[in-house]
Design an enzyme around this catalytic site. Structure first.
Site, PDB file in Angstrom:
ATOM      1  N   ASN A 189      55.165  85.040  61.346  1.00  0.00           N
ATOM      2  CA  ASN A 189      56.040  85.338  62.479  1.00  0.00           C
ATOM      3  C   ASN A 189      57.496  84.987  62.239  1.00  0.00           C
ATOM      4  O   ASN A 189      58.390  85.593  62.825  1.00  0.00           O
ATOM      5  CB  ASN A 189      55.544  84.592  63.722  1.00  0.00           C
ATOM      6  CG  ASN A 189      55.286  83.122  63.455  1.00  0.00           C
ATOM      7  OD1 ASN A 189      54.481  82.768  62.597  1.00  0.00           O
ATOM      8  ND2 ASN A 189      55.979  82.253  64.153  1.00  0.00           N
ATOM      9  N   CYS A 198      59.140  80.652  68.855  1.00  0.00           N
ATOM     10  CA  CYS A 198      58.172  79.940  69.668  1.00  0.00           C
ATOM     11  C   CYS A 198      58.549  78.474  69.773  1.00  0.00           C
ATOM     12  O   CYS A 198      58.032  77.765  70.603  1.00  0.00           O
ATOM     13  CB  CYS A 198      56.793  80.084  69.049  1.00  0.00           C
ATOM     14  SG  CYS A 198      56.469  81.778  68.589  1.00  0.00           S
ATOM     15  N   GLN A 231      50.836  88.996  64.363  1.00  0.00           N
ATOM     16  CA  GLN A 231      52.073  89.709  64.015  1.00  0.00           C
ATOM     17  C   GLN A 231      51.814  90.967  63.203  1.00  0.00           C
ATOM     18  O   GLN A 231      52.707  91.782  63.016  1.00  0.00           O
ATOM     19  CB  GLN A 231      53.041  88.787  63.255  1.00  0.00           C
ATOM     20  CG  GLN A 231      53.577  87.634  64.090  1.00  0.00           C
ATOM     21  CD  GLN A 231      54.538  88.068  65.201  1.00  0.00           C
ATOM     22  OE1 GLN A 231      55.016  89.208  65.244  1.00  0.00           O
ATOM     23  NE2 GLN A 231      54.825  87.162  66.115  1.00  0.00           N
ATOM     24  N   ALA A 279      46.486  84.863  71.803  1.00  0.00           N
ATOM     25  CA  ALA A 279      46.162  84.294  70.492  1.00  0.00           C
ATOM     26  C   ALA A 279      45.935  82.787  70.544  1.00  0.00           C
ATOM     27  O   ALA A 279      45.075  82.250  69.832  1.00  0.00           O
ATOM     28  CB  ALA A 279      47.273  84.627  69.502  1.00  0.00           C
ATOM     29  N   THR A 280      46.687  82.099  71.391  1.00  0.00           N
ATOM     30  CA  THR A 280      46.536  80.639  71.440  1.00  0.00           C
ATOM     31  C   THR A 280      45.128  80.290  71.926  1.00  0.00           C
ATOM     32  O   THR A 280      44.443  79.439  71.340  1.00  0.00           O
ATOM     33  CB  THR A 280      47.601  80.025  72.370  1.00  0.00           C
ATOM     34  OG1 THR A 280      48.887  80.401  71.875  1.00  0.00           O
ATOM     35  CG2 THR A 280      47.506  78.515  72.433  1.00  0.00           C
ATOM     36  N   THR A 318      37.242  85.828  85.430  1.00  0.00           N
ATOM     37  CA  THR A 318      37.127  87.254  85.732  1.00  0.00           C
ATOM     38  C   THR A 318      37.936  88.070  84.725  1.00  0.00           C
ATOM     39  O   THR A 318      39.097  87.754  84.471  1.00  0.00           O
ATOM     40  CB  THR A 318      37.664  87.515  87.160  1.00  0.00           C
ATOM     41  OG1 THR A 318      36.979  86.623  88.031  1.00  0.00           O
ATOM     42  CG2 THR A 318      37.454  88.949  87.593  1.00  0.00           C
ATOM     43  N   SER A 368      46.906  89.466  69.955  1.00  0.00           N
ATOM     44  CA  SER A 368      47.585  89.218  71.233  1.00  0.00           C
ATOM     45  C   SER A 368      48.378  90.451  71.642  1.00  0.00           C
ATOM     46  O   SER A 368      49.236  90.921  70.892  1.00  0.00           O
ATOM     47  CB  SER A 368      48.522  88.017  71.065  1.00  0.00           C
ATOM     48  OG  SER A 368      49.227  87.782  72.254  1.00  0.00           O
ATOM     49  N   ALA A 369      48.099  90.967  72.858  1.00  0.00           N
ATOM     50  CA  ALA A 369      48.652  92.261  73.280  1.00  0.00           C
ATOM     51  C   ALA A 369      50.181  92.290  73.351  1.00  0.00           C
ATOM     52  O   ALA A 369      50.801  93.308  73.029  1.00  0.00           O
ATOM     53  CB  ALA A 369      48.070  92.639  74.640  1.00  0.00           C
ATOM     54  N   HIS A 370      50.791  91.180  73.786  1.00  0.00           N
ATOM     55  CA  HIS A 370      52.236  91.267  74.059  1.00  0.00           C
ATOM     56  C   HIS A 370      53.079  91.395  72.794  1.00  0.00           C
ATOM     57  O   HIS A 370      54.276  91.654  72.859  1.00  0.00           O
ATOM     58  CB  HIS A 370      52.706  90.106  74.940  1.00  0.00           C
ATOM     59  CG  HIS A 370      52.835  88.773  74.266  1.00  0.00           C
ATOM     60  ND1 HIS A 370      54.041  88.227  73.928  1.00  0.00           N
ATOM     61  CD2 HIS A 370      51.894  87.853  73.897  1.00  0.00           C
ATOM     62  CE1 HIS A 370      53.856  87.028  73.392  1.00  0.00           C
ATOM     63  NE2 HIS A 370      52.570  86.781  73.350  1.00  0.00           N
TER      64      HIS A 370
HETATM   65  N1  PLP Z   1      50.110  83.495  66.231  1.00  0.00           N
HETATM   66  C1  PLP Z   1      51.274  84.062  65.876  1.00  0.00           C
HETATM   67  C2  PLP Z   1      51.480  84.470  64.442  1.00  0.00           C
HETATM   68  C3  PLP Z   1      52.284  84.275  66.813  1.00  0.00           C
HETATM   69  O1  PLP Z   1      53.435  84.829  66.445  1.00  0.00           O
HETATM   70  C4  PLP Z   1      52.049  83.869  68.155  1.00  0.00           C
HETATM   71  C5  PLP Z   1      53.088  84.052  69.193  1.00  0.00           C
HETATM   72  O2  PLP Z   1      54.112  83.516  69.204  1.00  0.00           O
HETATM   73  C6  PLP Z   1      50.821  83.267  68.490  1.00  0.00           C
HETATM   74  C7  PLP Z   1      49.884  83.120  67.495  1.00  0.00           C
HETATM   75  C8  PLP Z   1      50.511  82.861  69.901  1.00  0.00           C
HETATM   76  O3  PLP Z   1      50.328  84.008  70.688  1.00  0.00           O
HETATM   77  P1  PLP Z   1      50.046  84.003  72.252  1.00  0.00           P
HETATM   78  O4  PLP Z   1      51.385  84.129  72.906  1.00  0.00           O
HETATM   79  O5  PLP Z   1      49.219  85.224  72.516  1.00  0.00           O
HETATM   80  O6  PLP Z   1      49.311  82.773  72.600  1.00  0.00           O
END
Ligand code: PLP
Length: 381
Positions: free
Chosen positions: A147, A320, A175, A69-70, A232, A194-196
């Protein structure tokens, strides 16, 4: 050990791990290589894109795979800053994730950013969105689900407002995905995932771009992702991400109502058993998995450490930002005083969390409350 920190990251689900291992064994070659093995990976990559497009109900060419996501937020903001007229302004909800706020700040001077305040429940004040659009703001940045506190933003309504005003919506759905149905998210012009956060691997994600935005490019200097992103492609990671989201969409998101009830039962129990504790945003719609509690005394990191000793893992208000001393901007945006914000812990459950885990959490909170209780001659604030 009950794990209540899914909003920080989630364990990889079985179907994702299986997809990852299979792809790593059978399809590890470079999707851009001209030999048959490479071409086969390229075809599987395209099939994964099409499957994801079905899950998100959008055209496959809108999808660009990213490293999370970042990266998605930075790529979008860089692109918009280059495409929009130099005096165009961008409206940003104040309770966005720091990664998104940092991306906005990296590409837009502060005079071009219109801050969109929240209500006390955290959700964006819609009349301020209306005002911003009426004043000619070209882009609104609004996440789908928060989040830290879990409140759901009115993104569908804001998408309609943006369309009517000829503006674009950038929606961080990090989220939301995997917890609630993805249907309709593709109505936003730009979406970040974001997959994780939904049982896939770390450092894999995707973004949706508008179908017409052909000049889009992330991490320039490579021809991958049809020239849209250098580097890649991580096909095993992408296969695992799509498998995780498919499983969530086909079964998990349907259990939302039961899970909301389980969360509410926990909230009722903890407020009954622990005097002075407060649930944040109690009446607004929130993610089924997230509770932010203002504890009656002692700073949040002490609660987190003590709960860990009781084998329960939670986080401070903003995982975070853990280790960061500044009070959370989300809580400040909700009107929570800094002194209270320092006592907020975030609890975020997962798909495997059972009522017994919530019970263990409630018992552990009551036990820790005893351990942290100030002596009776000290008045708690
Ligand atoms: N946006 C939200 C709402 C999140 O909770 C997070 C993760 O903490 C991110 C963005 C960033 O995600 P990533 O770890 O994939 O960069």
């Amino acid at each position: 050990m009950p794990y209540f920190d899914y909003n920080a990251t989630s364990p990889m689900v079985r179907v994702a791990r299986e997809a990852w291992v299979a792809a790593q064994d059978e399809a590890w070659q470079n999707a851009s290589s001209p030999h048959r093995a490479g071409v086969r990976v390229g075809l599987r990559l395209q099939a994964a894109r099409e499957k994801l497009a079905v899950l998100l109900d959008c055209e496959a060419e809108r999808i660009v795979f990213t490293g999370g996501a970042t990266e998605g937020a930075h790529a979008i903001m860089q692109h918009l800053s280059e495409q929009l007229p130099l005096d165009a302004r961008i409206g940003v909800s104040v309770t966005e994730h720091p990664a998104v706020l940092a991306a906005v700040g990296s590409y837009f001077e502060s005079e071009r950013v219109v801050r969109l305040p929240g209500t006390f429940g955290g959700t964006v004040a819609l009349e301020r969105v209306d005002q911003a659009l009426a004043a000619g703001v070209k882009v609104i940045v609004l996440m789908a689900a928060n989040n830290e506190v879990g409140f759901l933003q009115p993104w569908a309504e804001v998408a309609r407002k943006c369309r009517a005003a000829g503006a674009m919506l950038v929606c961080d759905a990090t989220q939301w995905l995997g917890k609630l149905a993805a249907g309709g998210l593709a109505e936003a012009d730009w979406v970040i995932g974001s997959a994780h956060k939904f049982g896939g691997p770390k450092s894999v994600g995707f973004l949706l771009r508008p179908a017409a935005e052909n000049g889009f490019s992330v991490r320039r200097g490579g021809a991958q992702e049809r020239g849209q992103r250098g580097g890649t492609e991580d096909f095993p990671g992408i296969a695992a991400m799509v498998a995780a989201l498919a499983e969530a969409e086909q079964s998990k998101v349907l259990l939302e109502d039961d899970r909301v009830r389980t969360r509410q039962a926990f909230e009722a129990e903890i407020t009954r058993r622990l005097e002075g504790v407060r649930v944040l945003a109690p009446v607004v719609e929130r993610l089924w998995n997230t509770v932010a509690l203002v504890m009656p005394y002692a700073e949040n990191h002490r609660w987190v450490a003590k709960l860990d000793k009781h084998d329960v893992q939670v986080s401070t208000g903003s995982a975070c930002a853990s280790g960061k001393e500044a009070p959370s901007h989300v809580l400040a945006g909700m009107g929570v005083a800094p002194e209270e914000a320092r006592r907020v812990i975030r609890i975020s459950a997962g798909w495997d969390t059972v009522p017994g885990d919530w019970q263990k959490l409630a018992d552990a909170l009551v036990a820790v409350a005893d351990e942290l209780k100030p002596p009776s001659n000290v008045v708690s604030v």
